[in-house]
Design an enzyme around this catalytic site. Structure first.
Site, short mmCIF file in Angstrom:
data_model
loop_
_atom_site.label_atom_id
_atom_site.label_comp_id
_atom_site.label_asym_id
_atom_site.label_seq_id
_atom_site.Cartn_x
_atom_site.Cartn_y
_atom_site.Cartn_z
CD GLU A 1 0.97 -0.68 2.03
OE1 GLU A 1 1.07 -0.54 0.80
OE2 GLU A 1 -0.02 -1.18 2.58
CB CYS B 1 -2.30 -5.49 4.87
SG CYS B 1 -0.91 -6.56 5.34
#
Length: 217
Positions: free
Chosen positions: A101, A2
């Site tokens: 992402e 992340c």
């Protein structure tokens, strides 16, 4: 992994949703639609039996000159000294509204996608506090739909597991069971603007759905 996320919920909303019972005096942050490593973020920890909201730099710093560690692998928390003590004694929740992402788009370009909870409520990433007032996000093996973009994703703790995660008396075996990824990640997905790729861009339009590229025949 992340590396960028959204933290746009207001302090009052987080206090209500996370059952916060105390607030650090300086715990005030503006909404961020492009949180980047070393940025200040809201965290929820436990102190004197109460949930406490504070502002914490994202990136656990283990020592002078050490690189901030923005993620910690769930599978090796007990094995790695830099995370073991924090896992045993300094756990927290890191509120998030979504995270990003990227997918390779050819020519060295990357196309960002937003992963977000369909019900609109912020989620609580499993987090750890460093001894120097910093934090890191615990990650695990990715599940669909995140797995189509990356092999790792943040550990998202269900609301009924927050007390167990924050309770200093929870046994390590039970804590580790909280980190097992579900069959499917609790996220929907949409394609967003490549403006996300520049950390200097930070506005609500970053989370809007982007039109697909034109197909030339």
């Amino acid at each position: 992994m992340c590396g960028r996320f959204v933290a746009a919920s207001t302090r009052d909303l987080l206090v209500d949703w996370f059952g916060v019972e105390g607030i650090d005096a300086d715990a005030v942050l503006p909404p961020s639609y492009n949180v980047a490593p070393t940025d200040d973020v809201y965290t929820v920890g436990r102190e004197d039996g109460r949930r406490l909201l504070r502002v914490t730099p994202w990136g656990l710093v283990a020592g002078d000159g050490a690189t901030p560690l923005i993620n910690a692998r769930a599978e090796t928390l007990v094995e790695r000294p830099v995370f073991r003590d924090a896992f045993e004694h300094r756990r927290c929740l890191i509120p998030a509204d979504a995270f990003y992402e990227w997918e390779p788009a050819g020519g060295g370009r990357k196309q960002p996608y937003l992963l977000f909870p369909p019900d609109g409520h912020p989620v609580g990433f499993a987090g750890l506090y460093g001894r120097r007032g910093t934090c890191t996000i615990v990650t695990t093996a990715a599940r669909p739909p995140v797995a189509q973009l990356h092999e790792r994703m943040p550990v998202v703790l269900a609301t009924d597991r927050w007390d167990l995660w924050l309770d200093p008396a929870t046994p390590l075996e039970e804590l580790q069971s909280l980190l097992v990824p579900p069959a499917e990640a609790p996220f929907a997905i949409r394609r967003v603007s490549t403006r996300v790729n520049d950390v200097r861009n930070n506005d609500p339009s970053l989370v809007d759905e982007a039109a697909p590229p034109l197909q030339l025949f």
